[in-house]
Design a protein around this motif. Structure first.
Motif, mmCIF file in Angstrom:
data_model
loop_
_atom_site.group_PDB
_atom_site.id
_atom_site.type_symbol
_atom_site.label_atom_id
_atom_site.label_comp_id
_atom_site.label_asym_id
_atom_site.label_seq_id
_atom_site.Cartn_x
_atom_site.Cartn_y
_atom_site.Cartn_z
ATOM 1 N N MET A 1 0.651 -1.232 0.021
ATOM 2 C CA MET A 1 0.040 0.045 -0.054
ATOM 3 C C MET A 1 1.043 1.199 0.146
ATOM 4 O O MET A 1 1.630 1.489 0.933
ATOM 5 C CB MET A 1 -0.919 -0.004 1.290
ATOM 6 C CG MET A 1 -1.765 1.246 1.334
ATOM 7 S SD MET A 1 -3.051 1.465 2.732
ATOM 8 C CE MET A 1 -2.966 -0.221 3.549
ATOM 9 N N PRO A 2 0.699 2.187 -1.009
ATOM 10 C CA PRO A 2 1.401 3.363 -0.784
ATOM 11 C C PRO A 2 1.362 4.150 0.667
ATOM 12 O O PRO A 2 0.374 4.274 1.279
ATOM 13 C CB PRO A 2 0.725 4.299 -1.838
ATOM 14 C CG PRO A 2 -0.114 3.408 -2.753
ATOM 15 C CD PRO A 2 -0.262 2.145 -1.748
ATOM 16 N N PHE A 3 2.407 4.747 0.760
ATOM 17 C CA PHE A 3 2.382 5.639 2.228
ATOM 18 C C PHE A 3 1.494 6.600 2.252
ATOM 19 O O PHE A 3 0.885 6.619 3.377
ATOM 20 C CB PHE A 3 3.778 6.376 2.283
ATOM 21 C CG PHE A 3 3.947 6.904 3.558
ATOM 22 C CD1 PHE A 3 4.095 6.625 4.904
ATOM 23 C CD2 PHE A 3 3.868 8.510 3.478
ATOM 24 C CE1 PHE A 3 4.133 7.329 5.898
ATOM 25 C CE2 PHE A 3 3.959 9.308 4.539
ATOM 26 C CZ PHE A 3 4.102 8.863 5.599
ATOM 27 N N VAL A 4 1.096 7.323 1.298
ATOM 28 C CA VAL A 4 0.050 8.415 1.339
ATOM 29 C C VAL A 4 -1.349 7.724 1.638
ATOM 30 O O VAL A 4 -2.173 8.509 2.537
ATOM 31 C CB VAL A 4 -0.206 9.205 -0.037
ATOM 32 C CG1 VAL A 4 -0.516 8.405 -1.180
ATOM 33 C CG2 VAL A 4 -0.894 10.519 0.181
ATOM 34 N N ALA A 5 -1.630 6.532 1.266
ATOM 35 C CA ALA A 5 -2.915 6.034 1.761
ATOM 36 C C ALA A 5 -2.972 5.762 3.375
ATOM 37 O O ALA A 5 -4.148 5.621 3.791
ATOM 38 C CB ALA A 5 -2.991 4.477 0.863
ATOM 39 N N THR A 6 -1.914 5.739 3.827
ATOM 40 C CA THR A 6 -1.981 5.352 5.436
ATOM 41 C C THR A 6 -1.935 6.587 6.194
ATOM 42 O O THR A 6 -2.152 6.562 7.295
ATOM 43 C CB THR A 6 -0.660 4.504 5.743
ATOM 44 O OG1 THR A 6 0.579 5.483 5.718
ATOM 45 C CG2 THR A 6 -0.292 3.225 5.111
ATOM 46 N N LEU A 7 -2.106 7.827 5.693
ATOM 47 C CA LEU A 7 -2.160 9.025 6.518
ATOM 48 C C LEU A 7 -3.545 9.208 6.539
ATOM 49 O O LEU A 7 -4.476 8.888 5.895
ATOM 50 C CB LEU A 7 -1.593 10.274 5.488
ATOM 51 C CG LEU A 7 -0.091 10.142 5.178
ATOM 52 C CD1 LEU A 7 0.578 11.382 4.131
ATOM 53 C CD2 LEU A 7 0.718 10.243 6.569
ATOM 54 N N PRO A 8 -3.878 9.649 7.919
ATOM 55 C CA PRO A 8 -5.247 9.837 8.430
ATOM 56 C C PRO A 8 -5.971 10.815 7.903
ATOM 57 O O PRO A 8 -7.610 10.425 7.753
ATOM 58 C CB PRO A 8 -5.169 9.878 9.648
ATOM 59 C CG PRO A 8 -3.799 10.573 10.006
ATOM 60 C CD PRO A 8 -2.715 9.992 8.813
ATOM 61 N N THR A 9 -5.738 12.058 7.392
ATOM 62 C CA THR A 9 -6.530 13.058 6.905
ATOM 63 C C THR A 9 -6.144 13.347 5.451
ATOM 64 O O THR A 9 -5.097 13.185 5.141
ATOM 65 C CB THR A 9 -6.151 14.236 7.892
ATOM 66 O OG1 THR A 9 -4.959 14.865 7.597
ATOM 67 C CG2 THR A 9 -6.680 13.913 9.424
ATOM 68 N N GLN A 10 -7.148 13.980 4.949
ATOM 69 C CA GLN A 10 -7.078 14.433 3.525
ATOM 70 C C GLN A 10 -5.847 15.504 3.567
ATOM 71 O O GLN A 10 -5.152 15.465 2.531
ATOM 72 C CB GLN A 10 -8.490 14.955 2.864
ATOM 73 C CG GLN A 10 -8.424 15.217 1.462
ATOM 74 C CD GLN A 10 -8.144 13.802 0.859
ATOM 75 O OE1 GLN A 10 -8.643 12.656 1.374
ATOM 76 N NE2 GLN A 10 -7.784 13.942 -0.498
ATOM 77 N N GLU A 11 -6.047 16.391 4.439
ATOM 78 C CA GLU A 11 -4.967 17.629 4.592
ATOM 79 C C GLU A 11 -3.520 17.025 4.708
ATOM 80 O O GLU A 11 -2.708 17.432 3.783
ATOM 81 C CB GLU A 11 -5.202 18.505 5.854
ATOM 82 C CG GLU A 11 -6.371 19.328 5.550
ATOM 83 C CD GLU A 11 -7.862 18.512 6.064
ATOM 84 O OE1 GLU A 11 -7.714 17.549 6.777
ATOM 85 O OE2 GLU A 11 -8.875 18.907 5.858
ATOM 86 N N GLN A 12 -3.284 15.765 5.197
ATOM 87 C CA GLN A 12 -1.918 15.323 5.363
ATOM 88 C C GLN A 12 -1.669 14.765 4.108
ATOM 89 O O GLN A 12 -0.467 14.652 3.766
ATOM 90 C CB GLN A 12 -1.947 14.450 6.528
ATOM 91 C CG GLN A 12 -2.056 14.943 7.738
ATOM 92 C CD GLN A 12 -2.018 13.833 9.021
ATOM 93 O OE1 GLN A 12 -2.719 12.888 8.920
ATOM 94 N NE2 GLN A 12 -1.429 13.959 10.187
ATOM 95 N N LYS A 13 -2.466 14.129 3.523
ATOM 96 C CA LYS A 13 -2.337 13.503 2.352
ATOM 97 C C LYS A 13 -2.091 14.298 1.178
ATOM 98 O O LYS A 13 -1.026 14.337 0.418
ATOM 99 C CB LYS A 13 -3.510 12.731 1.619
ATOM 100 C CG LYS A 13 -3.880 11.468 2.748
ATOM 101 C CD LYS A 13 -5.021 10.792 1.987
ATOM 102 C CE LYS A 13 -5.404 9.403 3.213
ATOM 103 N NZ LYS A 13 -6.601 8.824 2.714
ATOM 104 N N SER A 14 -2.638 15.513 1.230
ATOM 105 C CA SER A 14 -2.446 16.375 0.159
ATOM 106 C C SER A 14 -0.947 17.213 0.379
ATOM 107 O O SER A 14 -0.215 17.468 -0.661
ATOM 108 C CB SER A 14 -3.585 17.523 0.212
ATOM 109 O OG SER A 14 -3.306 18.844 -0.498
ATOM 110 N N ALA A 15 -0.907 17.573 1.635
ATOM 111 C CA ALA A 15 0.435 18.222 2.057
ATOM 112 C C ALA A 15 1.505 17.319 1.466
ATOM 113 O O ALA A 15 2.778 17.633 1.119
ATOM 114 C CB ALA A 15 0.356 18.426 3.494
#
Length: 69
Positions: A1-15
């Motif tokens: 699974m890509p790392f970005v998919a493990t981030l909890p919020t949309q803001e963290q993924k975008s950043a």
């Protein structure tokens, strides 16, 4: 699974993705080609990214770049 998919919020993924783009792809492109006008490059990439799936011709790109300037 890509790392970005493990981030909890949309803001963290975008950043994370924005930082990855700027620190890896954009920085590498600027260094390899010795681009001095980085603002113009970033503007061009923004235009192309926003128009994914649409035809991009030189006159349309020029128009958008002139508006952003």
């Amino acid at each position: 699974m890509p790392f970005v998919a493990t981030l909890p919020t949309q803001e963290q993924k975008s950043a994370y993705l924005q930082n990855l783009f700027k620190e890896v792809y954009l920085k590498d492109l600027i260094e390899r080609t010795n681009i001095s006008k980085t603002y113009e490059l970033e503007s061009l990439l923004d235009i192309l990214a926003l128009n994914i799936g649409a035809l991009a011709n030189p006159s349309t790109i020029k128009k958008h770049l002139l508006v952003k300037a």
